[in-house]
Design an enzyme around this catalytic site. Structure first.
Site, PDB file in Angstrom:
ATOM      1  N   SER A  50       1.360 -32.328   7.245  1.00  0.00           N
ATOM      2  CA  SER A  50       0.635 -31.728   8.353  1.00  0.00           C
ATOM      3  C   SER A  50       1.321 -32.106   9.657  1.00  0.00           C
ATOM      4  O   SER A  50       2.260 -32.899   9.663  1.00  0.00           O
ATOM      5  CB  SER A  50      -0.801 -32.248   8.371  1.00  0.00           C
ATOM      6  OG  SER A  50      -0.795 -33.633   8.672  1.00  0.00           O
ATOM      7  N   LYS A  51       0.843 -31.555  10.758  1.00  0.00           N
ATOM      8  CA  LYS A  51       1.369 -31.915  12.083  1.00  0.00           C
ATOM      9  C   LYS A  51       1.322 -33.416  12.282  1.00  0.00           C
ATOM     10  O   LYS A  51       2.259 -34.026  12.776  1.00  0.00           O
ATOM     11  CB  LYS A  51       0.515 -31.222  13.166  1.00  0.00           C
ATOM     12  CG  LYS A  51       0.918 -29.771  13.399  1.00  0.00           C
ATOM     13  CD  LYS A  51       1.637 -29.619  14.739  1.00  0.00           C
ATOM     14  CE  LYS A  51       2.345 -28.279  14.824  1.00  0.00           C
ATOM     15  NZ  LYS A  51       1.392 -27.125  14.812  1.00  0.00           N
ATOM     16  N   ARG A  52       0.206 -34.010  11.889  1.00  0.00           N
ATOM     17  CA  ARG A  52       0.023 -35.455  12.055  1.00  0.00           C
ATOM     18  C   ARG A  52       1.041 -36.241  11.237  1.00  0.00           C
ATOM     19  O   ARG A  52       1.576 -37.241  11.686  1.00  0.00           O
ATOM     20  CB  ARG A  52      -1.388 -35.848  11.610  1.00  0.00           C
ATOM     21  CG  ARG A  52      -2.315 -36.151  12.767  1.00  0.00           C
ATOM     22  CD  ARG A  52      -3.655 -36.651  12.273  1.00  0.00           C
ATOM     23  NE  ARG A  52      -3.575 -37.965  11.620  1.00  0.00           N
ATOM     24  CZ  ARG A  52      -4.606 -38.542  10.998  1.00  0.00           C
ATOM     25  NH1 ARG A  52      -5.759 -37.915  10.915  1.00  0.00           N
ATOM     26  NH2 ARG A  52      -4.469 -39.734  10.441  1.00  0.00           N
ATOM     27  N   THR A  91       4.010 -35.234  10.247  1.00  0.00           N
ATOM     28  CA  THR A  91       5.364 -35.109  10.791  1.00  0.00           C
ATOM     29  C   THR A  91       5.520 -36.008  12.014  1.00  0.00           C
ATOM     30  O   THR A  91       6.578 -36.596  12.230  1.00  0.00           O
ATOM     31  CB  THR A  91       5.690 -33.652  11.173  1.00  0.00           C
ATOM     32  OG1 THR A  91       4.719 -33.173  12.092  1.00  0.00           O
ATOM     33  CG2 THR A  91       5.697 -32.760   9.955  1.00  0.00           C
TER      34      THR A  91
END
Length: 391
Positions: free
Chosen positions: A257-259, A261
RNA sequence: GCCCCCAUCGUCUAGUGGACUAGGACGCAGCCCUUUCAAGGCUACGACCGGGGUUCGAAUCCCCGUGGGGGCACCA
């Protein structure tokens, strides 16, 4: 090997960054093509104009070049099966869609998105197993439809999925995948803006570009039977379908997820190829790392690209999801750094040193490089170990 | 909720009915080498999800569970 030359392809959409999963599909496709004396091509799937990201195409090509697995045909390299950008092929899709309509495999649909939303809500309220198009336009008289289209009415084209029966799709890694058609849908093939959806565009292009092996993410498995149906409706031969496993975040719990990465970046890691380059990873290491997430090799898993070409086989790809392991990236990178000649390594280190404002005489650099190469995990580490020798 | 996929050490995997005392790699621990740190070498720890079958014999084949993942758009 006496295999026929394979034509493989990477078909990313320019909607985001170029990451691990893209790179792995590219690698496997490249390996198969090179091993069989075939071609690896790049096709840009830019049919979603709303999500188009300017510059994304360039990043894709730059990443492939950096990794050393450049395509031989692409929007940038040209080739005999172009154009290789789907927005430049819209007439082809329209024509093919009309062919399906004529053959009774597809039909124009005039339903508005408002009506579709209501239909969906109503079905959800009824708690149906599978929300899907109710078939209103499926039974329209073809002549009436033609008149409405001629009159300028907005429409889309849907695939006419059989209501009964099952579809069997064959994946090279998993065997037959059988699904009841009632769980599929009358998927949209051509959008009201005249551009195709993935389902139509990919199938048409893979055929037109004479792709022999389609390697794509396992996320396509649920619509895989649909794609096979479309191929059959056209009466075309199927390519060999290979769906490598998806990649899970390091914890193994779901996709990155964005988190995730962001967290990886804090540790000096990334799933984006351009990041990896900037962080000081070398293509040899990165390639080796991605190669073995989903490719089962018994022993000797440190390999160069040429060795991979020699040993690769789609038969030894694994169907189960793999968790990303950044420690392994560090290991492969350090190992490949040590496989480099002093001259080569020195040349690769130099920009990192000069970039930090150091004065780097070539003679000194060649003397220093052997001193620090044993402790480098990334090229960027040279800064920490070699700054002392320069000013 | 429904559909699909998957299931061997913590992680990536080898294994396609007997050669399995289940092999390798990463990581982890220790030792050697070394002025230190690395690199390298050696050693240790560490797994067949559960239950039923099939078979003389199952990690390997079948079924049922369970767990994990993915998908249910005029996105790809």
């Amino acid at each position: 090997m006496t295999t026929k030359p394979a034509r493989t392809r990477l078909a990313p959409s320019p909607t985001g960054r170029f990451h691990l999963a893209n790179a792995r599909n590219a690698l496997y496709s490249y390996l198969l093509a090179r091993q069989t004396g075939g071609q690896f091509i790049l096709r840009i799937e830019d049919t979603d104009q709303k999500r188009f990201v300017p510059g994304a195409e360039e990043v894709i090509v730059r990443s492939l070049d950096w990794l050393g697995i450049s395509p031989s045909e692409s929007p940038f390299h040209g080739g005999p099966y172009g154009p290789y950008r789907q927005t430049e092929r819209r007439e082809i899709y329209l024509q093919r869609a009309q062919l399906l309509v004529k053959g009774g495999h597809a039909y124009p649909c005039f339903c508005t998105s408002e009506r579709l939303n209501e239909m969906r809500k109503e079905q959800e309220a009824r708690k149906v197993d599978r929300v899907r198009y109710d078939g209103t336009c499926r039974v329209l008289d073809p002549d009436d439809s033609a008149r409405r289209i001629a009159g300028g009415e907005k429409y889309i084209i849907r695939f006419k999925m059989p209501y009964e029966g099952t579809t069997t799709a064959h994946d090279h890694l998993r065997g037959d995948i059988i699904i009841e058609n009632k769980y599929l849908d009358d998927y949209v093939l051509l959008k009201s803006d005249g551009l195709p959806t993935y389902h139509l565009a990919a199938i048409v292009d893979d055929h037109e570009m004479q792709i022999t092996h389609v390697l794509r993410s396992a996320e396509w498995l649920p619509t895989f039977p649909l794609h096979v149906q479309i191929v059959r409706a056209f009466g075309w031969d199927e390519p060999v379908w290979v769906h490598p496993s998806i990649m899970l975040k390091p914890s193994g719990k779901g996709k990155m997820s964005k988190r995730d990465t962001a967290a990886a970046m804090k540790d000096g890691h990334s799933i984006f190829i351009d990041d990896l380059n900037e962080l000081g990873y070398i293509p040899e290491g990165v390639l080796n790392w991605i190669a073995f997430m989903g490719w089962g090799v018994a022993e000797d898993d440190v390999m160069t690209l040429d060795q991979m070409v020699e040993r690769f086989s789609i038969d030894s790809l694994t169907p189960s999801p793999a968790a990303i392991n950044f420690q392994k990236l560090d290991h492969f990178n350090g190992t490949h750094i040590r496989l480099l000649t002093i001259e080569d390594l020195a040349a690769r280190i130099k920009p990192y040193l000069t970039g930090a404002g150091l004065e780097v005489p070539h003679e000194t650099l060649l003397k220093v490089t052997p001193l620090i190469r044993e402790r480098l995990v990334t090229l960027d580490d040279s800064l920490a170990f070699a700054t002392f020798f320069f000013k």
